[in-house]
Structures are given as C-alpha cells and as structure tokens.
Write a protein that holds these residues in place. Structure first.
Motif, PDB file in Angstrom:
ATOM      1  N   ALA A 185       0.742  -1.122   0.058  1.00  0.00           N
ATOM      2  CA  ALA A 185       0.117   0.086  -0.109  1.00  0.00           C
ATOM      3  C   ALA A 185       0.956   1.290  -0.209  1.00  0.00           C
ATOM      4  CB  ALA A 185      -0.931   0.140   1.303  1.00  0.00           C
ATOM      5  N   LEU A 186       1.867   1.309   0.922  1.00  0.00           N
ATOM      6  CA  LEU A 186       2.978   2.489   0.928  1.00  0.00           C
ATOM      7  C   LEU A 186       3.614   2.500  -0.575  1.00  0.00           C
ATOM      8  CD1 LEU A 186       4.071   1.920   4.549  1.00  0.00           C
ATOM      9  CD2 LEU A 186       2.798   3.963   3.702  1.00  0.00           C
ATOM     10  N   SER A 187       3.703   1.380  -1.209  1.00  0.00           N
ATOM     11  CA  SER A 187       4.542   1.688  -2.400  1.00  0.00           C
ATOM     12  C   SER A 187       3.645   2.171  -3.485  1.00  0.00           C
ATOM     13  CB  SER A 187       5.238   0.434  -2.787  1.00  0.00           C
ATOM     14  OG  SER A 187       4.474  -0.709  -3.103  1.00  0.00           O
ATOM     15  N   ASP A 188       2.296   1.999  -3.507  1.00  0.00           N
ATOM     16  CA  ASP A 188       1.277   2.391  -4.326  1.00  0.00           C
ATOM     17  C   ASP A 188       1.402   3.586  -4.583  1.00  0.00           C
ATOM     18  OD1 ASP A 188      -1.649   3.101  -4.974  1.00  0.00           O
ATOM     19  OD2 ASP A 188      -1.003   1.084  -5.664  1.00  0.00           O
ATOM     20  N   GLY A 189       1.682   4.733  -3.860  1.00  0.00           N
ATOM     21  CA  GLY A 189       1.950   6.150  -4.134  1.00  0.00           C
ATOM     22  C   GLY A 189       0.744   6.807  -3.658  1.00  0.00           C
ATOM     23  N   VAL A 190      -0.337   6.166  -2.911  1.00  0.00           N
ATOM     24  CA  VAL A 190      -1.375   6.763  -2.501  1.00  0.00           C
ATOM     25  C   VAL A 190      -1.000   7.621  -1.289  1.00  0.00           C
ATOM     26  CG1 VAL A 190      -3.165   5.376  -3.466  1.00  0.00           C
ATOM     27  CG2 VAL A 190      -2.236   4.975  -1.060  1.00  0.00           C
ATOM     28  N   THR A 191      -1.904   8.715  -0.716  1.00  0.00           N
ATOM     29  CA  THR A 191      -1.276   9.548   0.406  1.00  0.00           C
ATOM     30  C   THR A 191      -2.160   8.946   1.556  1.00  0.00           C
ATOM     31  OG1 THR A 191      -2.945  11.209  -0.157  1.00  0.00           O
ATOM     32  CG2 THR A 191      -0.690  11.481  -0.943  1.00  0.00           C
ATOM     33  N   ARG A 192      -3.174   8.380   1.585  1.00  0.00           N
ATOM     34  CA  ARG A 192      -3.914   7.887   2.823  1.00  0.00           C
ATOM     35  C   ARG A 192      -4.040   6.317   2.516  1.00  0.00           C
ATOM     36  NH1 ARG A 192      -9.305  10.514   2.971  1.00  0.00           N
ATOM     37  NH2 ARG A 192      -9.514   9.804   0.890  1.00  0.00           N
ATOM     38  N   ILE A 193      -3.565   5.713   3.687  1.00  0.00           N
ATOM     39  CA  ILE A 193      -3.519   4.424   3.953  1.00  0.00           C
ATOM     40  C   ILE A 193      -4.389   4.117   5.192  1.00  0.00           C
ATOM     41  CG2 ILE A 193      -2.499   1.875   4.205  1.00  0.00           C
ATOM     42  CD1 ILE A 193      -0.444   4.295   2.631  1.00  0.00           C
ATOM     43  N   GLU A 194      -5.331   3.131   5.420  1.00  0.00           N
ATOM     44  CA  GLU A 194      -6.168   2.998   6.445  1.00  0.00           C
ATOM     45  C   GLU A 194      -6.102   1.504   6.704  1.00  0.00           C
ATOM     46  OE1 GLU A 194      -9.976   4.924   7.615  1.00  0.00           O
ATOM     47  OE2 GLU A 194     -10.760   2.634   7.018  1.00  0.00           O
ATOM     48  N   ALA A 195      -5.773   1.168   8.184  1.00  0.00           N
ATOM     49  CA  ALA A 195      -5.538  -0.400   8.564  1.00  0.00           C
ATOM     50  C   ALA A 195      -6.995  -0.464   9.109  1.00  0.00           C
ATOM     51  CB  ALA A 195      -4.449  -0.462   9.417  1.00  0.00           C
ATOM     52  N   ASP A 196      -7.597  -1.314   8.779  1.00  0.00           N
ATOM     53  CA  ASP A 196      -9.236  -1.562   9.284  1.00  0.00           C
ATOM     54  C   ASP A 196      -8.910  -2.896  10.201  1.00  0.00           C
ATOM     55  OD1 ASP A 196     -11.514  -2.212  10.093  1.00  0.00           O
ATOM     56  OD2 ASP A 196     -12.313  -2.424   8.062  1.00  0.00           O
ATOM     57  N   LEU A 197      -8.967  -2.488  11.530  1.00  0.00           N
ATOM     58  CA  LEU A 197      -8.978  -3.706  12.503  1.00  0.00           C
ATOM     59  C   LEU A 197     -10.293  -4.038  12.998  1.00  0.00           C
ATOM     60  CD1 LEU A 197      -5.577  -2.726  14.408  1.00  0.00           C
ATOM     61  CD2 LEU A 197      -5.685  -3.810  12.325  1.00  0.00           C
ATOM     62  N   SER A 198     -11.130  -3.833  12.369  1.00  0.00           N
ATOM     63  CA  SER A 198     -12.764  -4.327  12.904  1.00  0.00           C
ATOM     64  C   SER A 198     -12.757  -5.668  13.190  1.00  0.00           C
ATOM     65  CB  SER A 198     -13.609  -3.655  12.028  1.00  0.00           C
ATOM     66  OG  SER A 198     -13.649  -4.003  10.750  1.00  0.00           O
ATOM     67  N   GLY A 199     -12.089  -6.480  12.261  1.00  0.00           N
ATOM     68  CA  GLY A 199     -12.292  -7.959  12.350  1.00  0.00           C
ATOM     69  C   GLY A 199     -11.063  -8.579  13.132  1.00  0.00           C
ATOM     70  N   VAL A 200     -10.243  -7.795  13.826  1.00  0.00           N
ATOM     71  CA  VAL A 200      -9.200  -8.301  14.591  1.00  0.00           C
ATOM     72  C   VAL A 200      -9.719  -8.570  15.973  1.00  0.00           C
ATOM     73  CG1 VAL A 200      -6.965  -7.804  15.418  1.00  0.00           C
ATOM     74  CG2 VAL A 200      -7.668  -7.307  13.226  1.00  0.00           C
ATOM     75  N   SER A 201      -9.489  -9.640  16.622  1.00  0.00           N
ATOM     76  CA  SER A 201      -9.856 -10.215  17.975  1.00  0.00           C
ATOM     77  C   SER A 201      -8.689 -10.149  18.883  1.00  0.00           C
ATOM     78  CB  SER A 201     -10.308 -11.743  18.084  1.00  0.00           C
ATOM     79  OG  SER A 201      -9.236 -12.590  17.358  1.00  0.00           O
ATOM     80  N   PHE A 202      -7.262 -10.215  18.537  1.00  0.00           N
ATOM     81  CA  PHE A 202      -6.062 -10.105  19.068  1.00  0.00           C
ATOM     82  C   PHE A 202      -5.217  -9.458  18.357  1.00  0.00           C
ATOM     83  CE2 PHE A 202      -1.946 -12.104  20.265  1.00  0.00           C
ATOM     84  CZ  PHE A 202      -1.950 -12.019  21.372  1.00  0.00           C
ATOM     85  N   CYS A 203      -4.065  -8.821  19.153  1.00  0.00           N
ATOM     86  CA  CYS A 203      -2.896  -8.352  18.550  1.00  0.00           C
ATOM     87  C   CYS A 203      -1.860  -8.057  19.445  1.00  0.00           C
ATOM     88  CB  CYS A 203      -3.440  -6.916  18.012  1.00  0.00           C
ATOM     89  SG  CYS A 203      -1.777  -6.207  16.972  1.00  0.00           S
ATOM     90  N   ASP A 204      -0.804  -8.733  19.427  1.00  0.00           N
ATOM     91  CA  ASP A 204       0.318  -8.767  20.172  1.00  0.00           C
ATOM     92  C   ASP A 204       1.413  -7.534  19.642  1.00  0.00           C
ATOM     93  OD1 ASP A 204       1.972  -9.853  18.242  1.00  0.00           O
ATOM     94  OD2 ASP A 204       2.196 -11.810  19.348  1.00  0.00           O
TER      95      ASP A 204
END
Length: 125
Positions: free
Chosen positions: A51-70
């Motif tokens: 996503a970062l190499s695509d050239g867009v200026t806005r990236i969103e990480a949608d974690l609505s389906g994430v139940s756990f993150c370490d």
C-alpha cells in the motif's frame, strides 16, 4: 474434586489473520481479520508495504475484524506509520473493536495512530 472435560480452543486456521486490500477514492484500506501475532504479522506488513509503495497519500488499516494483536502486530503498524510520515503520507488505524487490542494501544501509548476519538471509545466492561 470435579473435573471438566477438555474443550479445545480454536484451531490455528480459525484464528489466523486474513488480509485484504481495497483501493477507493485515492485511499487504500488494508482490512485484517483474525489474530495478529508473530506468525501472522508478516501478512499485515506485506500488505502495508504494498500500500505504501502504491503512491497513495492515505492508507487505513481496518482492524474491525481483529480479535487479538500482540507486540508483533503493533510493531508492524508503528513501523508502517513512521514510514508513511517520512514519505508525506498518512496511515491511520480504524475499527478497533476488540477490548484487548484497544487496551494494547492504551498501555503502549499508541492511540495517536487511530482515527477514533479516544473520548468516544467505550470503556472496559
């Protein structure tokens, strides 16, 4: 002394992260479901790098389906946010629904990468 029968937890296939990417209106949304840990964080890292190499200026990480993150997942998100800022882009985390993930952000002082207003976030149950 009574014994309860053994009840297995979810299988790795049931909790493994799935990552999808969607481009719309000049923004890329990287949506994650499942658990983000040392085994699955590389999937998120790869999607965010693309996503970062695509050239867009806005990236969103949608974690609505994430139940756990370490800390592995948190490290990926923070690294991607630093990379985005260094290149004049923004990375925001949205949709944090899991109390565990929200708590991880709070304890580590990283709610500044979320798009949600911390004052409007629900408190602990």
């Amino acid at each position: 002394m009574s014994r309860r029968p053994y009840e297995p937890g979810p299988t790795p296939e049931e909790v493994a992260a799935a990552v999808t990417t969607n481009r719309c209106d000049g923004r890329i949304t990287v949506s994650v479901t499942g658990e983000i840990d040392i085994a699955t964080a590389p999937l998120l890292a790869e999607a965010l790098e693309e996503a970062l190499s695509d050239g867009v200026t806005r990236i969103e990480a949608d974690l609505s389906g994430v139940s756990f993150c370490d800390c592995s997942g948190l490290n990926v998100l923070l690294g991607a946010a630093r990379h985005a800022r260094a290149h004049g882009r923004t990375l925001r985390v949205a949709g944090v629904r899991s109390p565990q993930v929200r708590r991880l952000f709070e304890l580590t002082g990283t709610p500044m990468i979320t798009t949600e207003d911390p004052a409007s976030a629900p408190g602990p149950p």
